[in-house]
Design a protein around this motif. Sequence first.
Motif, PDB file in Angstrom:
ATOM      1  N   ALA A 128       0.839  -1.203   0.000  1.00 59.40           N
ATOM      2  CA  ALA A 128       0.000   0.000   0.000  1.00 59.40           C
ATOM      3  C   ALA A 128       0.871   1.250   0.000  1.00 59.40           C
ATOM      4  O   ALA A 128       0.575   2.230  -0.692  1.00 59.40           O
ATOM      5  N   GLY A 129       1.969   1.218   0.751  1.00 56.06           N
ATOM      6  CA  GLY A 129       2.884   2.364   0.789  1.00 56.06           C
ATOM      7  C   GLY A 129       3.522   2.639  -0.560  1.00 56.06           C
ATOM      8  O   GLY A 129       3.617   3.790  -0.995  1.00 56.06           O
ATOM      9  N   ALA A 148       2.259   1.764  -3.409  1.00 55.81           N
ATOM     10  CA  ALA A 148       1.174   2.219  -4.282  1.00 55.81           C
ATOM     11  C   ALA A 148       0.893   3.701  -4.059  1.00 55.81           C
ATOM     12  O   ALA A 148       0.700   4.465  -5.015  1.00 55.81           O
ATOM     13  N   ARG A 149       0.877   4.115  -2.816  1.00 60.26           N
ATOM     14  CA  ARG A 149       0.647   5.535  -2.498  1.00 60.26           C
ATOM     15  C   ARG A 149       1.751   6.390  -3.120  1.00 60.26           C
ATOM     16  O   ARG A 149       1.486   7.435  -3.723  1.00 60.26           O
ATOM     17  N   GLY A 150       2.991   5.945  -2.984  1.00 57.86           N
ATOM     18  CA  GLY A 150       4.105   6.681  -3.576  1.00 57.86           C
ATOM     19  C   GLY A 150       3.978   6.784  -5.082  1.00 57.86           C
ATOM     20  O   GLY A 150       4.225   7.848  -5.662  1.00 57.86           O
ATOM     21  N   ASN A 151       3.576   5.700  -5.735  1.00 56.35           N
ATOM     22  CA  ASN A 151       3.381   5.734  -7.190  1.00 56.35           C
ATOM     23  C   ASN A 151       2.244   6.660  -7.585  1.00 56.35           C
ATOM     24  O   ASN A 151       2.330   7.355  -8.601  1.00 56.35           O
ATOM     25  N   ALA A 152       1.181   6.692  -6.799  1.00 55.17           N
ATOM     26  CA  ALA A 152       0.063   7.581  -7.106  1.00 55.17           C
ATOM     27  C   ALA A 152       0.495   9.043  -7.012  1.00 55.17           C
ATOM     28  O   ALA A 152       0.172   9.852  -7.892  1.00 55.17           O
ATOM     29  N   TYR A 153       1.248   9.374  -5.984  1.00 47.57           N
ATOM     30  CA  TYR A 153       1.718  10.760  -5.861  1.00 47.57           C
ATOM     31  C   TYR A 153       2.749  11.103  -6.931  1.00 47.57           C
ATOM     32  O   TYR A 153       2.809  12.243  -7.401  1.00 47.57           O
ATOM     33  N   GLU A 154       3.538  10.123  -7.328  1.00 48.78           N
ATOM     34  CA  GLU A 154       4.481  10.339  -8.436  1.00 48.78           C
ATOM     35  C   GLU A 154       3.700  10.612  -9.723  1.00 48.78           C
ATOM     36  O   GLU A 154       4.070  11.485 -10.517  1.00 48.78           O
ATOM     37  N   ALA A 155       2.600   9.894  -9.920  1.00 43.85           N
ATOM     38  CA  ALA A 155       1.745  10.126 -11.091  1.00 43.85           C
ATOM     39  C   ALA A 155       1.219  11.554 -11.088  1.00 43.85           C
ATOM     40  O   ALA A 155       1.167  12.213 -12.142  1.00 43.85           O
ATOM     41  N   LEU A 156       0.847  12.042  -9.930  1.00 45.52           N
ATOM     42  CA  LEU A 156       0.350  13.419  -9.826  1.00 45.52           C
ATOM     43  C   LEU A 156       1.436  14.427 -10.218  1.00 45.52           C
ATOM     44  O   LEU A 156       1.182  15.369 -10.977  1.00 45.52           O
ATOM     45  N   LYS A 157       2.654  14.213  -9.737  1.00 47.65           N
ATOM     46  CA  LYS A 157       3.767  15.108 -10.089  1.00 47.65           C
ATOM     47  C   LYS A 157       4.044  15.071 -11.592  1.00 47.65           C
ATOM     48  O   LYS A 157       4.303  16.100 -12.207  1.00 47.65           O
ATOM     49  N   ILE A 158       3.976  13.885 -12.161  1.00 51.18           N
ATOM     50  CA  ILE A 158       4.209  13.745 -13.602  1.00 51.18           C
ATOM     51  C   ILE A 158       3.107  14.452 -14.379  1.00 51.18           C
ATOM     52  O   ILE A 158       3.375  15.141 -15.374  1.00 51.18           O
ATOM     53  N   ALA A 159       1.882  14.309 -13.929  1.00 56.52           N
ATOM     54  CA  ALA A 159       0.752  14.958 -14.606  1.00 56.52           C
ATOM     55  C   ALA A 159       0.861  16.477 -14.527  1.00 56.52           C
ATOM     56  O   ALA A 159       0.451  17.185 -15.462  1.00 56.52           O
ATOM     57  N   GLN A 160       1.401  16.982 -13.447  1.00 54.74           N
ATOM     58  CA  GLN A 160       1.583  18.431 -13.314  1.00 54.74           C
ATOM     59  C   GLN A 160       2.479  18.984 -14.414  1.00 54.74           C
ATOM     60  O   GLN A 160       2.392  20.161 -14.766  1.00 54.74           O
ATOM     61  N   LYS A 161       3.327  18.127 -14.972  1.00 57.54           N
ATOM     62  CA  LYS A 161       4.206  18.532 -16.074  1.00 57.54           C
ATOM     63  C   LYS A 161       3.531  18.317 -17.429  1.00 57.54           C
ATOM     64  O   LYS A 161       4.138  18.562 -18.465  1.00 57.54           O
ATOM     65  N   GLY A 219       0.139  -2.440  -6.858  1.00 61.95           N
ATOM     66  CA  GLY A 219       0.469  -2.527  -5.431  1.00 61.95           C
ATOM     67  C   GLY A 219      -0.767  -2.644  -4.567  1.00 61.95           C
ATOM     68  O   GLY A 219      -0.797  -3.410  -3.594  1.00 61.95           O
ATOM     69  N   ILE A 220      -1.802  -1.900  -4.936  1.00 58.81           N
ATOM     70  CA  ILE A 220      -3.063  -1.994  -4.206  1.00 58.81           C
ATOM     71  C   ILE A 220      -3.631  -3.397  -4.348  1.00 58.81           C
ATOM     72  O   ILE A 220      -4.141  -3.977  -3.383  1.00 58.81           O
ATOM     73  N   GLY A 221      -3.514  -3.967  -5.544  1.00 60.47           N
ATOM     74  CA  GLY A 221      -4.017  -5.317  -5.770  1.00 60.47           C
ATOM     75  C   GLY A 221      -3.327  -6.349  -4.889  1.00 60.47           C
ATOM     76  O   GLY A 221      -3.980  -7.235  -4.325  1.00 60.47           O
ATOM     77  N   VAL A 222      -2.011  -6.227  -4.755  1.00 65.31           N
ATOM     78  CA  VAL A 222      -1.263  -7.156  -3.906  1.00 65.31           C
ATOM     79  C   VAL A 222      -1.681  -6.979  -2.443  1.00 65.31           C
ATOM     80  O   VAL A 222      -1.934  -7.957  -1.725  1.00 65.31           O
ATOM     81  N   ALA A 223      -1.766  -5.731  -2.002  1.00 68.21           N
ATOM     82  CA  ALA A 223      -2.164  -5.457  -0.616  1.00 68.21           C
ATOM     83  C   ALA A 223      -3.586  -5.943  -0.356  1.00 68.21           C
ATOM     84  O   ALA A 223      -3.877  -6.542   0.685  1.00 68.21           O
ATOM     85  N   HIS A 224      -4.464  -5.703  -1.299  1.00 65.41           N
ATOM     86  CA  HIS A 224      -5.854  -6.127  -1.143  1.00 65.41           C
ATOM     87  C   HIS A 224      -5.941  -7.654  -1.117  1.00 65.41           C
ATOM     88  O   HIS A 224      -6.751  -8.227  -0.372  1.00 65.41           O
ATOM     89  N   GLY A 225      -5.107  -8.315  -1.912  1.00 62.93           N
ATOM     90  CA  GLY A 225      -5.061  -9.777  -1.893  1.00 62.93           C
ATOM     91  C   GLY A 225      -4.653 -10.304  -0.533  1.00 62.93           C
ATOM     92  O   GLY A 225      -5.229 -11.287  -0.028  1.00 62.93           O
ATOM     93  N   ALA A 226      -3.682  -9.661   0.088  1.00 58.42           N
ATOM     94  CA  ALA A 226      -3.248 -10.067   1.429  1.00 58.42           C
ATOM     95  C   ALA A 226      -4.369  -9.836   2.442  1.00 58.42           C
ATOM     96  O   ALA A 226      -4.612 -10.670   3.320  1.00 58.42           O
ATOM     97  N   MET A 251      -6.702   1.411   3.078  1.00 52.22           N
ATOM     98  CA  MET A 251      -7.903   2.185   2.748  1.00 52.22           C
ATOM     99  C   MET A 251      -7.553   3.634   2.394  1.00 52.22           C
ATOM    100  O   MET A 251      -8.129   4.212   1.475  1.00 52.22           O
ATOM    101  N   THR A 252      -6.597   4.203   3.095  1.00 52.86           N
ATOM    102  CA  THR A 252      -6.165   5.573   2.790  1.00 52.86           C
ATOM    103  C   THR A 252      -5.531   5.628   1.407  1.00 52.86           C
ATOM    104  O   THR A 252      -5.792   6.554   0.627  1.00 52.86           O
ATOM    105  N   THR A 253      -4.728   4.641   1.079  1.00 51.66           N
ATOM    106  CA  THR A 253      -4.091   4.595  -0.237  1.00 51.66           C
ATOM    107  C   THR A 253      -5.131   4.494  -1.342  1.00 51.66           C
ATOM    108  O   THR A 253      -5.040   5.195  -2.358  1.00 51.66           O
ATOM    109  N   ILE A 254      -6.127   3.649  -1.157  1.00 53.21           N
ATOM    110  CA  ILE A 254      -7.192   3.509  -2.162  1.00 53.21           C
ATOM    111  C   ILE A 254      -7.912   4.835  -2.351  1.00 53.21           C
ATOM    112  O   ILE A 254      -8.148   5.283  -3.489  1.00 53.21           O
ATOM    113  N   ALA A 255      -8.232   5.505  -1.256  1.00 53.53           N
ATOM    114  CA  ALA A 255      -8.936   6.789  -1.334  1.00 53.53           C
ATOM    115  C   ALA A 255      -8.069   7.860  -2.000  1.00 53.53           C
ATOM    116  O   ALA A 255      -8.545   8.625  -2.848  1.00 53.53           O
ATOM    117  N   GLU A 256      -6.790   7.914  -1.623  1.00 51.75           N
ATOM    118  CA  GLU A 256      -5.903   8.918  -2.196  1.00 51.75           C
ATOM    119  C   GLU A 256      -5.678   8.675  -3.683  1.00 51.75           C
ATOM    120  O   GLU A 256      -5.657   9.627  -4.470  1.00 51.75           O
TER     121      GLU A 256
END
Length: 109
Positions: free
Chosen positions: A14-15, A17-30, A46-53, A81-86
């Motif tokens: 999940a961590g 995945a959260r980092g990748n999501a925020y990286e996506a946001l930074k990339i989109a800003q460009k 990453g969310i899929g793996v965490a959700h599977g666990a 859950m926070t990662t999914i929401a973010e």
Amino acid sequence: MNMEEILFSIIVNAGEARGNAYEALKIAQKGEYNSAKEKLKEAEGGIGVAHGAQTDLIQKEINGEDIDMSLLSVHAQDHLMTTIAEKSLIEHMIGLYKRIEELEKRMEG
């Protein structure tokens, strides 16, 4: 996997995945929306793996195994859950960046 390994799998994946999501946001800003989309796919993985666990834990409990609720388990669930929401919010924000960019282009042209 034992309980702690499952919980750490949830937290780590999940961590990441959260980092990748925020990286996506930074990339989109460009304005690099295709690259941002790829980072969001990584986040989804990453969310899929965490959700599977998490699902494994739920199934264990359904099958009658004792699942000890600890601060670590609560933290793992909260982290996922926070990662999914973010990630969901970030996807919407990227859509807004695209719309703003399109509107700016129209105003210039």
